[in-house]
Design a protein around this motif. Structure first.
Motif, PDB file in Angstrom:
ATOM      1  N   ILE A   1       6.161 -41.329  12.270  1.00 33.07           N
ATOM      2  CA  ILE A   1       6.305 -41.529  13.726  1.00 33.07           C
ATOM      3  C   ILE A   1       6.874 -40.267  14.372  1.00 33.07           C
ATOM      4  CG2 ILE A   1       7.488 -42.872  15.508  1.00 33.07           C
ATOM      5  CD1 ILE A   1       7.528 -45.202  13.425  1.00 33.07           C
ATOM      6  N   ARG A   2       7.892 -39.681  13.737  1.00 35.24           N
ATOM      7  CA  ARG A   2       8.517 -38.477  14.293  1.00 35.24           C
ATOM      8  C   ARG A   2       7.532 -37.313  14.363  1.00 35.24           C
ATOM      9  NH1 ARG A   2      14.104 -38.335  14.559  1.00 35.24           N
ATOM     10  NH2 ARG A   2      15.149 -40.199  13.748  1.00 35.24           N
ATOM     11  N   LEU A   3       6.622 -37.236  13.370  1.00 33.57           N
ATOM     12  CA  LEU A   3       5.630 -36.160  13.351  1.00 33.57           C
ATOM     13  C   LEU A   3       4.835 -36.129  14.652  1.00 33.57           C
ATOM     14  CD1 LEU A   3       3.985 -33.968  11.839  1.00 33.57           C
ATOM     15  CD2 LEU A   3       2.558 -35.824  10.950  1.00 33.57           C
ATOM     16  N   PHE A   4       4.418 -37.293  15.141  1.00 32.76           N
ATOM     17  CA  PHE A   4       3.620 -37.356  16.363  1.00 32.76           C
ATOM     18  C   PHE A   4       4.481 -37.392  17.619  1.00 32.76           C
ATOM     19  CE2 PHE A   4       0.833 -38.939  13.049  1.00 32.76           C
ATOM     20  CZ  PHE A   4      -0.328 -38.244  13.310  1.00 32.76           C
TER      21      PHE A   4
ATOM     22  N   VAL B   1      12.307 -43.613  18.512  1.00 31.39           N
ATOM     23  CA  VAL B   1      11.406 -43.696  17.357  1.00 31.39           C
ATOM     24  C   VAL B   1      10.820 -45.098  17.246  1.00 31.39           C
ATOM     25  CG1 VAL B   1      11.288 -43.631  14.833  1.00 31.39           C
ATOM     26  CG2 VAL B   1      12.509 -41.832  16.075  1.00 31.39           C
ATOM     27  N   GLU B   2      11.672 -46.120  17.465  1.00 30.80           N
ATOM     28  CA  GLU B   2      11.190 -47.509  17.389  1.00 30.80           C
ATOM     29  C   GLU B   2      10.147 -47.780  18.467  1.00 30.80           C
ATOM     30  OE1 GLU B   2      10.667 -51.151  15.816  1.00 30.80           O
ATOM     31  OE2 GLU B   2      11.898 -49.532  14.989  1.00 30.80           O
TER      32      GLU B   2
ATOM     33  N   LEU C   1       3.372 -47.253  19.685  1.00 34.21           N
ATOM     34  CA  LEU C   1       2.434 -46.328  20.310  1.00 34.21           C
ATOM     35  C   LEU C   1       1.580 -45.604  19.268  1.00 34.21           C
ATOM     36  CD1 LEU C   1       4.760 -44.765  23.060  1.00 34.21           C
ATOM     37  CD2 LEU C   1       2.994 -46.521  23.367  1.00 34.21           C
ATOM     38  N   VAL C   2       2.233 -45.207  18.167  1.00 33.55           N
ATOM     39  CA  VAL C   2       1.495 -44.515  17.103  1.00 33.55           C
ATOM     40  C   VAL C   2       0.451 -45.457  16.496  1.00 33.55           C
ATOM     41  CG1 VAL C   2       1.677 -43.516  14.792  1.00 33.55           C
ATOM     42  CG2 VAL C   2       3.302 -42.852  16.575  1.00 33.55           C
ATOM     43  N   GLN C   3       0.864 -46.693  16.209  1.00 34.86           N
ATOM     44  CA  GLN C   3      -0.082 -47.675  15.670  1.00 34.86           C
ATOM     45  C   GLN C   3      -1.237 -47.907  16.632  1.00 34.86           C
ATOM     46  OE1 GLN C   3       2.836 -50.878  14.760  1.00 34.86           O
ATOM     47  NE2 GLN C   3       1.806 -50.975  12.765  1.00 34.86           N
TER      48      GLN C   3
ATOM     49  N   GLN D   1      -6.841 -47.436  18.227  1.00 32.54           N
ATOM     50  CA  GLN D   1      -7.815 -47.131  19.278  1.00 32.54           C
ATOM     51  C   GLN D   1      -8.752 -46.015  18.851  1.00 32.54           C
ATOM     52  OE1 GLN D   1      -5.683 -46.321  22.910  1.00 32.54           O
ATOM     53  NE2 GLN D   1      -5.161 -48.478  23.251  1.00 32.54           N
ATOM     54  N   LEU D   2      -8.178 -44.994  18.184  1.00 31.85           N
ATOM     55  CA  LEU D   2      -9.003 -43.878  17.722  1.00 31.85           C
ATOM     56  C   LEU D   2     -10.058 -44.359  16.722  1.00 31.85           C
ATOM     57  CD1 LEU D   2      -9.568 -40.818  17.583  1.00 31.85           C
ATOM     58  CD2 LEU D   2      -7.862 -40.693  15.750  1.00 31.85           C
TER      59      LEU D   2
END
Length: 354
Positions: free
Chosen positions: A190-193, A207-208, A213-215, A220-221
């Protein structure tokens, strides 16, 4: 690809038989030996496929692996088989011991449905804990079939397979990690993005919030990529159908129905209308001939007129629908074949009554 057809046939056999297979020996004979045959090895040749191959381990004698495939008097692949109902993961250590005392670079653990291929990428002469190639034979993807084909007798090359094994192994592990991160992303992921798009301090709360959002972004992608592939496939199919339609239209445009052919059709109608309604007598013109059919059915040809060449013919049909051509000096000669045309109608009417 012939191996693809053979694997599909074996998969169908497994679906049909597996619930009738109750022992390890039955699994070997019904599922594993056919797979070895697909790889091009003669299971009836004891110098090529050795059953119960001795793999003594130190002081422990009489240890045997189910099969060993030989090339130039050296084992190139050892195979340990289990009942098709068994979980393979609990049997790795047994095969690892056999691998260590043989000269082979490859080992296969299988229950006839699940297949796991191992080599010694991590430490030479010691079998890796994880397989570099793994598949379910009842659901084999095309890219996996290409890898299986490398073990075929006609393709077998140790260096080629080992070099490719490294890529397969690590690609599989990376895919697994990506899948895990998409399903349940770690904080590091998560932190990477988040660090690329968020300028503030990445507290635990932030982060939480970014976890969802990352998921969502990944899901979506993936959905967009799938939709793009589907749309591309649909557009390609639509283009193909349009091309086929144009091709058919071009073929139709090459067909010219002449007045002489229509005159021949009218003569046939005049002969046959005495016993059948004229609506049942239909013509279809082609580039090769002018066909006259009963009930607009290709399986019920009444006759064919071949009038476009230097010589003119009428094609008449017998009970077995064999065509016999008779020469015509003029279109009016069709009247000479009244009896044959009436008999042909009779053949089909009898068929309808049976």
């Amino acid at each position: 690809m012939e191996i693809q057809v053979q694997l599909k046939a074996l998969a169908e056999k497994i679906h049909q038989l597996k619930n009738k297979i109750g022992t390890e020996e039955s699994t070997k004979h019904a599922f594993v030996l056919p797979f070895i045959n697909i790889l091009g090895y003669d299971t009836f040749n004891p110098t090529e496929v050795v059953p119960e191959f001795t793999a003594d381990i130190g002081l422990k004698k009489g240890e045997k692996v189910d099969y060993a495939i030989f090339e130039n008097n050296e084992p190139i692949l050892i195979i340990e088989c289990k009942n098709w109902r068994e979980n393979l993961s609990i049997h790795n250590s047994q095969l690892l011991r056999y691998f260590h005392v043989t000269k082979t670079r490859f080992a296969l653990l299988t229950n006839g449905i699940q297949y796991q291929f191992f080599t010694d990428l991590d430490e030479k002469n010691k079998m890796d804990e994880k397989p570099f190639l793994e598949f379910d034979i009842t659901n084999v993807k095309e890219n996996v079939i290409n890898e299986i084909a490398k073990f075929h007798k006609s393709n077998f090359d140790v260096n080629n397979i080992v070099n490719n094994a490294s890529s397969l192994k690590y690609t599989k592990e990376i895919k697994k990690l990506i899948q895990e991160e998409i399903t349940s992303p770690t904080n590091d992921f998560i932190r990477l993005f988040a660090s690329k798009v968020y300028s503030g301090r990445l507290t635990e709360k932030v982060v939480e919030e970014f976890k969802e959002l990352v998921q969502k972004g990944f899901n979506q992608l993936i959905s967009e990529k799938v939709n793009d592939r589907l749309n591309a496939a649909l557009n390609k199919e639509a283009e193909k159908q349009l091309d086929d339609k144009i091709e058919v239209q071009e073929e139709d445009n090459k067909i010219i129905t002449t007045e002489e052919e229509l005159e021949g059709y009218r003569i046939v109608v005049a002969i046959l209308r005495r016993i059948i309604p004229i609506q049942r007598i239909v013509y279809r013109d082609t580039q090769s001939y002018f066909g006259i059919l009963l009930d607009d059915n290709n399986r019920k040809p009444l006759c064919r007129l071949h009038l476009n060449g230097n010589k003119k013919y009428i094609g008449l049909f017998d009970k077995k629908k064999n065509e016999t051509r008779q020469a015509l000096s003029s279109i009016d000669d069709i009247y000479q074949f009244e009896k044959e045309l009436l008999e042909t109608v009779g053949f089909y009417e009898v068929e309808n009554q049976v």
